[in-house]
Design a protein around this motif. Structure first.
Motif, short mmCIF file in Angstrom:
data_model
loop_
_atom_site.label_atom_id
_atom_site.label_comp_id
_atom_site.label_asym_id
_atom_site.label_seq_id
_atom_site.Cartn_x
_atom_site.Cartn_y
_atom_site.Cartn_z
N ASP A 210 0.82 -1.22 0.00
CA ASP A 210 0.00 0.00 0.00
C ASP A 210 0.85 1.27 0.00
N GLU A 211 2.06 1.17 0.54
CA GLU A 211 2.93 2.35 0.63
C GLU A 211 3.26 2.93 -0.75
N LEU A 212 3.21 2.10 -1.80
CA LEU A 212 3.47 2.62 -3.14
C LEU A 212 2.45 3.68 -3.54
N PHE A 213 1.27 3.57 -2.98
CA PHE A 213 0.20 4.51 -3.34
C PHE A 213 0.31 5.84 -2.60
N LEU A 214 1.39 6.00 -1.82
CA LEU A 214 1.69 7.28 -1.18
C LEU A 214 2.56 8.15 -2.08
N LEU A 215 3.01 7.60 -3.19
CA LEU A 215 3.92 8.31 -4.09
C LEU A 215 3.13 9.28 -4.96
N ARG A 216 2.84 10.43 -4.43
CA ARG A 216 1.96 11.43 -5.07
C ARG A 216 2.50 11.97 -6.39
N ARG A 217 3.82 11.97 -6.57
CA ARG A 217 4.41 12.52 -7.80
C ARG A 217 4.58 11.46 -8.89
N LEU A 218 4.28 10.21 -8.57
CA LEU A 218 4.53 9.11 -9.50
C LEU A 218 3.72 9.26 -10.78
N GLU A 219 4.42 9.20 -11.91
CA GLU A 219 3.78 9.31 -13.22
C GLU A 219 3.78 7.98 -13.97
N LEU A 220 4.73 7.08 -13.65
CA LEU A 220 4.81 5.80 -14.32
C LEU A 220 5.09 4.73 -13.29
N LEU A 221 4.27 3.69 -13.29
CA LEU A 221 4.45 2.54 -12.42
C LEU A 221 4.26 1.28 -13.26
N ASP A 222 5.32 0.47 -13.38
CA ASP A 222 5.22 -0.77 -14.14
C ASP A 222 5.70 -1.92 -13.27
N LEU A 223 4.77 -2.80 -12.93
CA LEU A 223 5.05 -3.98 -12.10
C LEU A 223 4.75 -5.26 -12.87
N SER A 224 4.52 -5.16 -14.17
CA SER A 224 4.11 -6.31 -14.98
C SER A 224 5.21 -7.37 -15.05
N GLY A 225 4.80 -8.59 -15.37
CA GLY A 225 5.76 -9.65 -15.58
C GLY A 225 6.45 -10.14 -14.32
N ASN A 226 5.76 -10.10 -13.20
CA ASN A 226 6.27 -10.61 -11.93
C ASN A 226 5.34 -11.70 -11.43
N ARG A 227 5.51 -12.10 -10.21
CA ARG A 227 4.66 -13.11 -9.58
C ARG A 227 3.81 -12.50 -8.47
N LEU A 228 3.39 -11.29 -8.68
CA LEU A 228 2.60 -10.60 -7.67
C LEU A 228 1.21 -11.20 -7.60
N GLN A 229 0.60 -11.12 -6.42
CA GLN A 229 -0.71 -11.71 -6.23
C GLN A 229 -1.55 -10.84 -5.31
N GLY A 230 -2.81 -11.16 -5.25
CA GLY A 230 -3.74 -10.41 -4.41
C GLY A 230 -4.43 -9.31 -5.19
N ALA A 231 -5.36 -8.69 -4.53
CA ALA A 231 -6.14 -7.62 -5.15
C ALA A 231 -5.33 -6.33 -5.17
N ILE A 232 -5.62 -5.50 -6.14
CA ILE A 232 -5.01 -4.17 -6.18
C ILE A 232 -5.79 -3.28 -5.22
N SER A 233 -5.08 -2.63 -4.35
CA SER A 233 -5.70 -1.80 -3.33
C SER A 233 -6.50 -0.66 -3.94
N PRO A 234 -7.64 -0.32 -3.34
CA PRO A 234 -8.39 0.85 -3.80
C PRO A 234 -7.58 2.14 -3.65
N LYS A 235 -6.50 2.09 -2.87
CA LYS A 235 -5.66 3.26 -2.68
C LYS A 235 -4.96 3.67 -3.97
N ILE A 236 -5.05 2.84 -5.01
CA ILE A 236 -4.45 3.20 -6.29
C ILE A 236 -5.06 4.49 -6.82
N GLN A 237 -6.26 4.80 -6.41
CA GLN A 237 -6.92 6.03 -6.83
C GLN A 237 -6.19 7.27 -6.34
N GLN A 238 -5.35 7.10 -5.32
CA GLN A 238 -4.63 8.24 -4.75
C GLN A 238 -3.46 8.67 -5.63
N LEU A 239 -3.08 7.82 -6.57
CA LEU A 239 -1.96 8.19 -7.44
C LEU A 239 -2.36 9.25 -8.44
#
Length: 157
Positions: free
Chosen positions: A128-157
């Motif tokens: 969830d801490e990634l969604f505190l990055l208010r200046r973030l313009e590009l986030l690419d996490l594709s092609g990994n073994r990540l799991q679980g739901a994407i937090s609704p906090k993504i709206q904060q980006l």
């Protein structure tokens, strides 16, 4: 095209602010001595054949704004010490063999504009801490073994 290893003697370049060695055939580990380059603002070692872990000493580069280690053979975890790179704006670690979870401490990098961790072997949930990055313009996490739901906090980006 450069070949071989990066010499530990690189630490003698104590006033160096920019080190661009991308798109070569460099091999071996990233020397820990790079952590002694206190004036380094921009480090680009992408598209080589560097292997091993990201040295802990790298996190001592407190002036660093741009870190590109993409497209190498780096393995191991992304250390929570990454939060020490508090001026970092661009972080490119994609296309390596990094594993473990994404450290929540990346969320402390409040100046971060671009974060690419794609095409590794990262696992677990997106912190969830990634969604505190208010200046973030590009986030690419594709092609990994990540799991679980994407937090609704993504709206904060």
């Amino acid at each position: 095209m450069l070949e071989g290893e990066i010499s530990p003697k690189v630490q003698s370049l104590s006033k160096l602010a920019w080190l661009y060695l991308e798109d070569n055939k460099l091999t071996g580990n990233i020397p820990a001595e790079i952590g002694n380059l206190a004036c380094l603002v921009d480090l680009r070692l992408a598209s080589n054949r560097l292997s091993g872990r990201i040295p802990e000493e790298l996190y001592q580069l407190h002036q660093l704004k741009y870190l590109d280690l993409a497209s190498n053979l780096l393995e191991g975890i992304i250390s929570p010490k990454i939060q020490q790179l508090c001026l970092l704006e661009w972080l490119y670690l994609e296309n390596n063999k990094l594993n473990g979870s994404i450290p929540g401490e990346i969320g402390m990098l409040s100046n971060l504009l671009e974060l690419r961790l794609d095409s590794n072997q990262l696992s677990g949930k997106i912190p969830d801490e990634l969604f505190l990055l208010r200046r973030l313009e590009l986030l690419d996490l594709s092609g990994n073994r990540l799991q679980g739901a994407i937090s609704p906090k993504i709206q904060q980006l």
